[in-house]
Enzyme design. Sequence first.
Site, short mmCIF file in Angstrom:
data_model
loop_
_atom_site.label_atom_id
_atom_site.label_comp_id
_atom_site.label_asym_id
_atom_site.label_seq_id
_atom_site.Cartn_x
_atom_site.Cartn_y
_atom_site.Cartn_z
N HIS A 172 -1.51 -2.89 -10.22
CA HIS A 172 -1.43 -1.63 -9.47
C HIS A 172 -2.84 -1.05 -9.42
O HIS A 172 -3.43 -0.75 -10.46
CB HIS A 172 -0.51 -0.63 -10.18
CG HIS A 172 0.89 -1.10 -10.40
ND1 HIS A 172 1.96 -0.68 -9.64
CD2 HIS A 172 1.41 -1.95 -11.32
CE1 HIS A 172 3.06 -1.24 -10.07
NE2 HIS A 172 2.75 -2.03 -11.09
N TYR B 114 9.88 1.10 -7.65
CA TYR B 114 8.98 1.70 -8.63
C TYR B 114 8.98 3.22 -8.56
O TYR B 114 9.18 3.81 -7.50
CB TYR B 114 7.54 1.22 -8.41
CG TYR B 114 7.09 0.15 -9.39
CD1 TYR B 114 6.81 0.47 -10.71
CD2 TYR B 114 6.92 -1.16 -8.99
CE1 TYR B 114 6.39 -0.49 -11.61
CE2 TYR B 114 6.49 -2.15 -9.87
CZ TYR B 114 6.23 -1.80 -11.20
OH TYR B 114 5.82 -2.76 -12.08
N GLU B 115 8.72 3.85 -9.73
CA GLU B 115 8.43 5.28 -9.80
C GLU B 115 6.98 5.46 -10.25
O GLU B 115 6.50 4.75 -11.16
CB GLU B 115 9.34 5.98 -10.82
CG GLU B 115 10.55 6.68 -10.21
CD GLU B 115 11.63 5.69 -9.79
OE1 GLU B 115 12.50 6.07 -9.00
OE2 GLU B 115 11.61 4.54 -10.26
N PHE C 248 0.88 -1.17 0.00
CA PHE C 248 0.00 0.00 0.00
C PHE C 248 0.92 1.23 0.00
O PHE C 248 1.33 1.71 1.05
CB PHE C 248 -0.89 0.01 1.24
CG PHE C 248 -1.92 -1.08 1.29
CD1 PHE C 248 -3.28 -0.79 1.12
CD2 PHE C 248 -1.56 -2.40 1.53
CE1 PHE C 248 -4.24 -1.80 1.19
CE2 PHE C 248 -2.51 -3.41 1.59
CZ PHE C 248 -3.85 -3.12 1.42
N ASP C 249 1.22 1.74 -1.18
CA ASP C 249 2.30 2.72 -1.28
C ASP C 249 1.97 4.07 -0.66
O ASP C 249 2.87 4.82 -0.30
CB ASP C 249 2.70 2.90 -2.75
CG ASP C 249 3.41 1.66 -3.29
OD1 ASP C 249 4.01 0.93 -2.49
OD2 ASP C 249 3.36 1.42 -4.50
N ASP D 228 -13.79 15.08 -4.30
CA ASP D 228 -14.84 15.81 -3.58
C ASP D 228 -15.48 16.78 -4.57
O ASP D 228 -14.94 17.86 -4.84
CB ASP D 228 -14.21 16.54 -2.39
CG ASP D 228 -15.24 17.20 -1.49
OD1 ASP D 228 -16.41 17.30 -1.90
OD2 ASP D 228 -14.86 17.63 -0.39
N ILE E 27 3.28 8.22 0.02
CA ILE E 27 3.87 8.48 -1.29
C ILE E 27 4.35 9.93 -1.41
O ILE E 27 5.28 10.24 -2.16
CB ILE E 27 2.87 8.11 -2.41
CG1 ILE E 27 3.62 7.77 -3.70
CG2 ILE E 27 1.80 9.18 -2.60
CD1 ILE E 27 2.84 6.90 -4.65
#
Length: 646
Positions: free
Chosen positions: A444, A392-393, A307-308, A451, A314
């Site tokens: 991914h 990863y990027e 869960f990045d 909102d 992140i």
Amino acid sequence: MTVTSMATEEASLLAPVSHPLDPLTAEEIAAASSILRSEQQLGARVRFETVVLYEPDKKAVLDFQPGGAVPRSAFIVILDNDTASTYEAVVSLDERQVVSWKHIPGVQPRVMFDEFVECEAMVRADPQFVAAIRKRGITDPSLVMVDPWSAGNYGYEEEEGRRLVLARCFVRSSPSDNGYARPIEGVTVVVDLNSMEVVRVDDYGLVPLPPEDGNYGAEFVGKFREDLKPLDITQAEGASFEVKGWGVTWQKWHLRVGFTPREGLVIHNVGYEDKGRVRPVLYRAALSDMVVPYGDPSKDHYRKNAFDAGEYGIGSLTNSLTLGCDCLGEIYYFDAVLNDGRGEPFVIPNAVCMHEEDYGILWKHTDWRTNQTEVRRSRRLVVSSIATVGNYEYGFFWYFYQDGTIQQEIKLTGIINTAAVPEDENPKYGTLVAPQLVGHIHQHFFNFRLDMDVDGGNNSVYEVNTVTEGPGPDNPHGNAFYAQATPLATESEAQRVVDPMSGRYWVVSNPSVMNSLGRPVGYKLMPGENILPFAHPDASIMKRAGFMQKHLWVTPYDRDETAATGPYPNQHPGGAGLPEYTKNDRSVDNTDLVLWYTLGYHHVPRPEDWPISPVAYCGFSLKPVGFFDTNPVLDVPPSANHAHCH
């Protein structure tokens, strides 16, 4: 190419605050941490997971007038390593006091970067680990790379209540070598981050290190192609956007930029100027969470589920972007001011890049009778950030178009997660990308919290499918089909999946505002590439990332419902976030509503993804539907031809 930045690092420390949604300055982060540390008498082994702006009530933000009072409070998450306890606090910076302090039992805050650093050093020095890698011919632990992955939650009693990571290790042949080319297969170190000690070293048996290097840097490539001519982007009169603090105006768009350690780039208060009035579209948009489930069931690979955002943050892993490489053209940069584990501020210079891009033809028509052609070129505003999460990027790009379209595009690159296999093995759950090196199949999944505020606070949502008209008196020739809109009035009705075969999309409309044709104004959410998870419904990851099971969720606005996985997904057993938010099946009709959009990228690795992956793309768009009375870009002027042809 030229560049403008919101601040140097020194100026960021005292950046002026002019709006209630301006992120905390470095001075405010330091003050909030100091106030909390003093009032609660926090010990030395306390980590500050989060110090961010406690965003004011939505009404107060919408009612704010320039020059008015700007209330400032900080929201803080604390982890006490001595007691393994988590606390939330709100600190008033105006009153310089703690206004709330709450223990949150049974949760684990996200893994912090300083824990990564400490974990790597501790694993390298552990005698059990050193003995395990010596059996594999590795004699220099300093060349070992350690990637701590959250342990997840599999119901193991001995792991209950402990703050655990699984340290997955790789070895470099030199300090600048790509260590992901040589995974140390079969060895996983289980680490308790609270005590910062090795719980155990799991050894599943010897697998030889893959034989080939996987280096991709310029120093290793040697000869480059020589037929690439320069491509320069110039804007002699400068960019067309204006920036005041964190506020941006461009063409007819008005928006604000924000940033948090968990979400990264945040877009606030998006509106489009029409007939002299700025009409709201979005109040707040950001990545809610993301997860990367892997499909190999063997050894401990079954526990690869990252869960990045919720487990690592992140935003805190965001890159400092480079002119001419990450960003091209007339650039404006925003710096991000975040907190480290001790509550002290640090600056990521150039964390957010903003510039304009030519985007081809906006509209065109040639009248063949008069031989008259009218054509306009499209331009878009790009607001972007890029984060490195281990191997990863992820690039997050918000595009704003002149015709009122908003697009979110994710760019995935970096290095695939690798594992070693014996020389004669043909892996079932992955692809050989180099001799004895496999990239496992994985997905991914990203969830974005949108909102909505389409021309005001009360909105409704409709699903639109294209339907074939059955044969009969109304369709005698069998050619008829039409778009059918179905209202989604409750949370359960609004849990939907994409259906490209029916041309499915979703419209957020404002039933109290009509366009010139007497229809409610609206914006539609257009899905892009997408997929559903392949994990079994009973799998741990399906419980912990329940948001993956639906592409669209809709909820009434609640300021405490901010993440698709809940506030603390790290080692959570599951059920939090959207499944919990929607269990009461609240009404989402004609109210202040939030769209949660899930998109999935399916990755079966290729040899071409090694040693570094070319960029892959996925995303979605928000497009006006009856929001305007007519084409809103008729007033875009014809382009002057300044190009020089050879």
